[in-house]
Motif scaffolding. Structure first.
Motif, PDB file in Angstrom:
ATOM      1  N   ALA A   1       0.930  -1.240   0.406  1.00 13.55           N
ATOM      2  CA  ALA A   1      -0.110  -0.052   0.060  1.00 13.55           C
ATOM      3  C   ALA A   1       0.838   1.314  -0.121  1.00 13.55           C
ATOM      4  CB  ALA A   1      -0.638  -0.247   0.827  1.00 13.55           C
ATOM      5  N   GLY A   2       1.856   0.667   1.026  1.00 14.64           N
ATOM      6  CA  GLY A   2       3.138   2.269   0.445  1.00 14.64           C
ATOM      7  C   GLY A   2       3.598   2.810  -0.456  1.00 14.64           C
ATOM      8  N   HIS A   3       3.326   1.796  -0.913  1.00 19.04           N
ATOM      9  CA  HIS A   3       3.972   1.582  -2.549  1.00 19.04           C
ATOM     10  C   HIS A   3       3.573   2.126  -3.348  1.00 19.04           C
ATOM     11  CE1 HIS A   3       8.283  -0.634  -4.227  1.00 19.04           C
ATOM     12  NE2 HIS A   3       8.578  -0.959  -2.744  1.00 19.04           N
ATOM     13  N   LEU A   4       2.124   2.350  -3.623  1.00 22.46           N
ATOM     14  CA  LEU A   4       0.922   1.979  -4.167  1.00 22.46           C
ATOM     15  C   LEU A   4       1.018   3.970  -4.201  1.00 22.46           C
ATOM     16  CD1 LEU A   4      -1.282  -0.778  -4.036  1.00 22.46           C
ATOM     17  CD2 LEU A   4       0.516   0.201  -6.059  1.00 22.46           C
ATOM     18  N   ALA A   5       0.640   4.129  -3.561  1.00 24.41           N
ATOM     19  CA  ALA A   5       0.413   5.030  -2.388  1.00 24.41           C
ATOM     20  C   ALA A   5       1.868   6.240  -3.133  1.00 24.41           C
ATOM     21  CB  ALA A   5       0.337   5.823  -1.110  1.00 24.41           C
ATOM     22  N   ALA A   6       2.681   5.692  -3.245  1.00 24.90           N
ATOM     23  CA  ALA A   6       3.805   6.834  -3.734  1.00 24.90           C
ATOM     24  C   ALA A   6       4.096   6.523  -4.565  1.00 24.90           C
ATOM     25  CB  ALA A   6       5.565   6.592  -2.864  1.00 24.90           C
ATOM     26  N   GLY A   7       3.704   5.768  -5.881  1.00 28.29           N
ATOM     27  CA  GLY A   7       3.233   5.416  -6.968  1.00 28.29           C
ATOM     28  C   GLY A   7       2.298   6.413  -7.482  1.00 28.29           C
ATOM     29  N   LYS A   8       1.261   6.553  -6.716  1.00 27.11           N
ATOM     30  CA  LYS A   8       0.176   7.661  -6.900  1.00 27.11           C
ATOM     31  C   LYS A   8       0.327   9.222  -6.530  1.00 27.11           C
ATOM     32  CE  LYS A   8      -4.280   7.810  -8.158  1.00 27.11           C
ATOM     33  NZ  LYS A   8      -4.439   7.784  -9.978  1.00 27.11           N
ATOM     34  N   ALA A   9       1.654   9.130  -5.886  1.00 24.15           N
ATOM     35  CA  ALA A   9       2.142  10.641  -5.208  1.00 24.15           C
ATOM     36  C   ALA A   9       3.028  11.194  -6.303  1.00 24.15           C
ATOM     37  CB  ALA A   9       2.120  10.853  -3.695  1.00 24.15           C
ATOM     38  N   LEU A  10       3.747  10.349  -7.364  1.00 23.23           N
ATOM     39  CA  LEU A  10       4.438  10.382  -8.484  1.00 23.23           C
ATOM     40  C   LEU A  10       4.242  10.711  -9.828  1.00 23.23           C
ATOM     41  CD1 LEU A  10       7.082   7.873  -7.706  1.00 23.23           C
ATOM     42  CD2 LEU A  10       7.881  10.356  -7.593  1.00 23.23           C
ATOM     43  N   GLU A  11       2.817  10.161 -10.115  1.00 23.96           N
ATOM     44  CA  GLU A  11       2.136  10.641 -11.311  1.00 23.96           C
ATOM     45  C   GLU A  11       1.579  11.609 -11.401  1.00 23.96           C
ATOM     46  OE1 GLU A  11      -2.322   8.530 -11.769  1.00 23.96           O
ATOM     47  OE2 GLU A  11      -0.312   6.793 -11.950  1.00 23.96           O
ATOM     48  N   ARG A  12       0.792  12.183  -9.651  1.00 24.79           N
ATOM     49  CA  ARG A  12       0.325  13.512  -9.799  1.00 24.79           C
ATOM     50  C   ARG A  12       1.644  14.479  -9.184  1.00 24.79           C
ATOM     51  NH1 ARG A  12      -4.122  12.728  -5.054  1.00 24.79           N
ATOM     52  NH2 ARG A  12      -5.622  10.999  -6.063  1.00 24.79           N
ATOM     53  N   ALA A  13       2.402  14.586  -9.187  1.00 23.89           N
ATOM     54  CA  ALA A  13       3.440  15.219  -9.317  1.00 23.89           C
ATOM     55  C   ALA A  13       3.944  15.709 -11.193  1.00 23.89           C
ATOM     56  CB  ALA A  13       4.739  14.613  -8.259  1.00 23.89           C
ATOM     57  N   ARG A  14       4.385  14.458 -11.539  1.00 21.99           N
ATOM     58  CA  ARG A  14       4.632  14.934 -12.489  1.00 21.99           C
ATOM     59  C   ARG A  14       3.333  15.324 -13.670  1.00 21.99           C
ATOM     60  NH1 ARG A  14       6.231   8.798 -12.752  1.00 21.99           N
ATOM     61  NH2 ARG A  14       7.903   9.432 -11.697  1.00 21.99           N
ATOM     62  N   GLY A  15       2.608  15.295 -13.398  1.00 18.86           N
ATOM     63  CA  GLY A  15       1.204  16.173 -13.964  1.00 18.86           C
ATOM     64  C   GLY A  15       0.911  15.621 -15.445  1.00 18.86           C
ATOM     65  N   PRO A  16       0.112  16.074 -15.913  1.00 22.72           N
ATOM     66  CA  PRO A  16      -0.564  15.201 -17.025  1.00 22.72           C
ATOM     67  C   PRO A  16       0.459  15.482 -18.601  1.00 22.72           C
ATOM     68  CG  PRO A  16      -1.039  17.594 -16.888  1.00 22.72           C
ATOM     69  CD  PRO A  16      -1.085  17.015 -15.904  1.00 22.72           C
ATOM     70  N   ARG A  17       0.540  14.256 -18.635  1.00 25.26           N
ATOM     71  CA  ARG A  17       1.722  13.932 -19.738  1.00 25.26           C
ATOM     72  C   ARG A  17       1.000  14.396 -21.512  1.00 25.26           C
ATOM     73  NH1 ARG A  17       4.160   8.486 -18.256  1.00 25.26           N
ATOM     74  NH2 ARG A  17       5.138   9.541 -16.774  1.00 25.26           N
ATOM     75  N   HIS A  18       1.394  14.444 -22.058  1.00 19.74           N
ATOM     76  CA  HIS A  18       0.673  15.318 -23.553  1.00 19.74           C
ATOM     77  C   HIS A  18       1.513  14.233 -24.319  1.00 19.74           C
ATOM     78  CE1 HIS A  18      -0.892  18.342 -21.262  1.00 19.74           C
ATOM     79  NE2 HIS A  18      -0.101  19.281 -20.793  1.00 19.74           N
TER      80      HIS A  18
END
Length: 109
Positions: free
Chosen positions: A92-109
């Protein structure tokens, strides 16, 4: 983030974590007054430590090429008598950090 797997070795962990930049390194915090309805309560510190380890591992993954300085605050957690253990919380910690990284990167174009 919720991690749940049902099979002959069930896993269950649910955590809500706030992430913010830190000056350096990794800091994992538990706010005062955090309560989790789970027995035996003495298992909870191990579960929280496993979640912190999963977050730190994901943030420190070599795929990023940098060490990410982060403060992570566990806001809410849920465990079940059947299926909650360190591995479930680490995932769950791995998944939460992955989601935070995804959000920090922002939308991909």
């Amino acid at each position: 983030m919720r991690h749940e797997r049902q099979n002959c070795a069930p896993q269950f962990a649910e955590i809500e974590v706030d992430f913010e930049p830190a000056a350096e390194g990794f800091v994992f915090e538990l706010p005062r007054g955090l309560t989790v309805d789970y027995e035996p309560a003495e298992d909870l510190p191990r579960f929280f430590a496993a979640a912190a380890l999963g977050i730190e591992e994901r943030l420190g993954s070599p795929e990023h090429g940098v060490v990410i300085a982060t403060r992570a605050v566990l806001r809410r957690a849920r465990a079940q008598a059947f299926g909650s253990h360190e591995l479930a919380f680490r995932i769950a910690g791995h998944l939460a950090a992955g989601k935070a990284l995804e959000r920090a990167r922002g939308p991909r174009h």
